[in-house]
Design an enzyme around this catalytic site. Structure first.
Site, PDB file in Angstrom:
ATOM      1  N   GLY A 175     -64.718  70.018 -45.728  1.00  0.00           N
ATOM      2  CA  GLY A 175     -63.982  69.353 -46.494  1.00  0.00           C
ATOM      3  C   GLY A 175     -63.971  67.959 -45.957  1.00  0.00           C
ATOM      4  CB  CYS A 221     -70.097  72.985 -47.333  1.00  0.00           C
ATOM      5  SG  CYS A 221     -68.769  74.009 -47.871  1.00  0.00           S
ATOM      6  CB  CYS A 267     -64.784  75.030 -43.350  1.00  0.00           C
ATOM      7  SG  CYS A 267     -63.623  74.257 -45.024  1.00  0.00           S
ATOM      8  CG  HIS A 294     -63.454  79.875 -45.751  1.00  0.00           C
ATOM      9  ND1 HIS A 294     -63.769  79.744 -44.396  1.00  0.00           N
ATOM     10  CD2 HIS A 294     -63.696  78.781 -46.296  1.00  0.00           C
ATOM     11  CE1 HIS A 294     -64.109  78.387 -44.285  1.00  0.00           C
ATOM     12  NE2 HIS A 294     -63.974  77.651 -45.477  1.00  0.00           N
TER      13      HIS A 294
END
Length: 411
Positions: free
Chosen positions: A393, A391, A107, A360
């Site tokens: 992954g 955050c 991300c 996203h």
């Protein structure tokens, strides 16, 4: 016999240069899948459109002055593979002398693209670079083609839920029972509302790059606005949604970001070089930090990343006047806000809504956060520092603190 002449040593110490965010743009974000607006569009064409738009908006930047192009993608396969930073640079019309590379930090791909080239600029290896990201989750679902080493699970390095992001969000609810589903649904509805208000007020739109699209049913068209938003979302409606990751769970399609397609790109520069060329400085980099956490609760990643950065910069949460927090899941945002004692309706936080509303597309989202913060800075000369955080992954978090060049001092 004369002693051999020793060549003079190269300088071993360098001053760190100021790095600025000039401008960021993005494509409209689409829904992943056969019915999404980008079902017939290549991933690399999305990011090429974004790079071309940056160059169009800044004719004062000679293309040959771009020192590198860093483009992130989480699933580096097919039309997101082949060192996409280099191929996108060529397709965008940059001179063949301009190199490029690919980045993957899930991300935080685009965020890492920015911090990586910014480090090179600060050190003096670059003057100007383009950084961004792309994700076509319709063509390339997260995890496509990967082969995780079975020892990750067999040796109990992580819990099996760590590889499914929705389950990590359920785990976060378990860890923080005070973050109820009712709270996350309320936050999600507010994100949709703030996004809709921002679009209506013209806050969201100027950064968007129109993209030519093709549909088998409708033929050619033009994508000019985000596809994922759900105007009129209510807490009552969100309460009725299914919880796909756990029976009677708390994570739904309404309080999490969806599966999306889209791309972002930005110009990052040495401040003196930007001034020389007449490029605007929208934000000045203060510092950045990445931190690892337990992968099965990856959503808490922004907390240690931010704490680490505060220690390095000497700043505190009270110094931050604007926050752009990626809304992968509402529970993850609330965990961050609760930790730092910030109300979930605080107007400093995601004031134009977030990923729960607009989407996203994994590796592209970091630059969306930066682009929105930069445009908010221009409206808020009373705010000196802002933060972009997310955050990541497999158990990570990333935070970047920026300074507002338009800051006029405390009133």
């Amino acid at each position: 016999m004369a002693a051999p002449v020793t060549p003079p040593l190269a300088p071993t110490a360098r001053g760190v240069r100021n790095v600025v965010f000039v401008e960021g743009v993005r494509t409209p974000f689409g829904k992943a899948g056969d019915k999404g607006i980008y079902a017939g569009t290549r991933a690399d064409d999305l990011v090429v459109n974004a790079i071309r738009e940056l160059l169009r908006r800044h004719p004062e930047l000679p293309p040959e002055r771009v020192d590198d192009v860093a483009i992130a993608a989480t699933t580096q396969i097919g039309d997101q593979g082949l060192t996409i930073g280099r191929t996108a640079a060529l397709l965008a019309g940059l001179p063949k002398s301009v190199p490029g590379f690919a980045i993957d930090r899930m991300c935080a791909g685009a965020m890492t693209a920015v911090t990586t080239v910014a480090s090179g600029i600060g050190f003096g290896a670059y003057d100007i670079a383009i950084a961004g990201g792309v994700e076509h989750m319709g063509r390339h679902p997260m995890g496509e083609g990967v082969d995780p080493n079975p020892r990750i699970i067999a040796d109990k390095l992580v819990d099996p839920t760590a590889l499914v992001m929705g389950q990590t969000a359920e785990n976060l609810h378990d860890r923080f029972p005070e973050i109820t589903k009712e709270r996350t649904d309320a936050y999600a509805a507010r994100s949709q509302e703030r996004y809709a208000e921002a679009v209506k007020a013209g806050k969201i739109g100027p950064e968007l790059v129109p993209v030519a699209i093709r549909s088998k049913e409708l033929g050619w068209g033009l994508a000019t606005e985000d596809e994922p938003p759900r105007p009129g979302t209510t807490v009552e409606g969100l309460a009725k949604l299914k919880t796909p990751f756990r029976p009677h769970g708390r994570i739904t399609a309404g309080n999490a970001a969806g599966l999306n397609d889209g791309a972002t790109a930005s110009i990052i520069a040495d401040e003196e070089t930007a001034r020389e060329l007449g490029l605007p400085a929208a934000m000045r980099l203060v510092g950045y930090s990445f931190a690892g956490v337990e992968p099965e609760v990856m959503g808490i990643g922004p907390i240690p990343a931010t704490e680490k950065l505060f220690k390095r910069t000497g700043l505190s949460i009270d110094d931050i006047g604007l926050f752009e927090i990626n809304e992968a899941f509402a529970v993850q945002v609330l965990a961050f806000l609760d930790h730092f004692g910030i109300d979930q309706d605080d107007p400093r936080v995601n004031q134009w809504g977030g990923a729960i509303a607009c989407g996203h597309p994994l590796a592209s989202s970091g630059v969306r956060l930066m682009t929105q913060l930069a445009r908010q800075f221009a409206e808020r000369p009373d705010v000196r520092y802002g933060m972009t955080t997310m955050c990541i992954g497999i158990g990570m978090g990333g935070t970047v603190i920026w300074e507002n060049p338009a800051y006029e001092g405390a009133k």
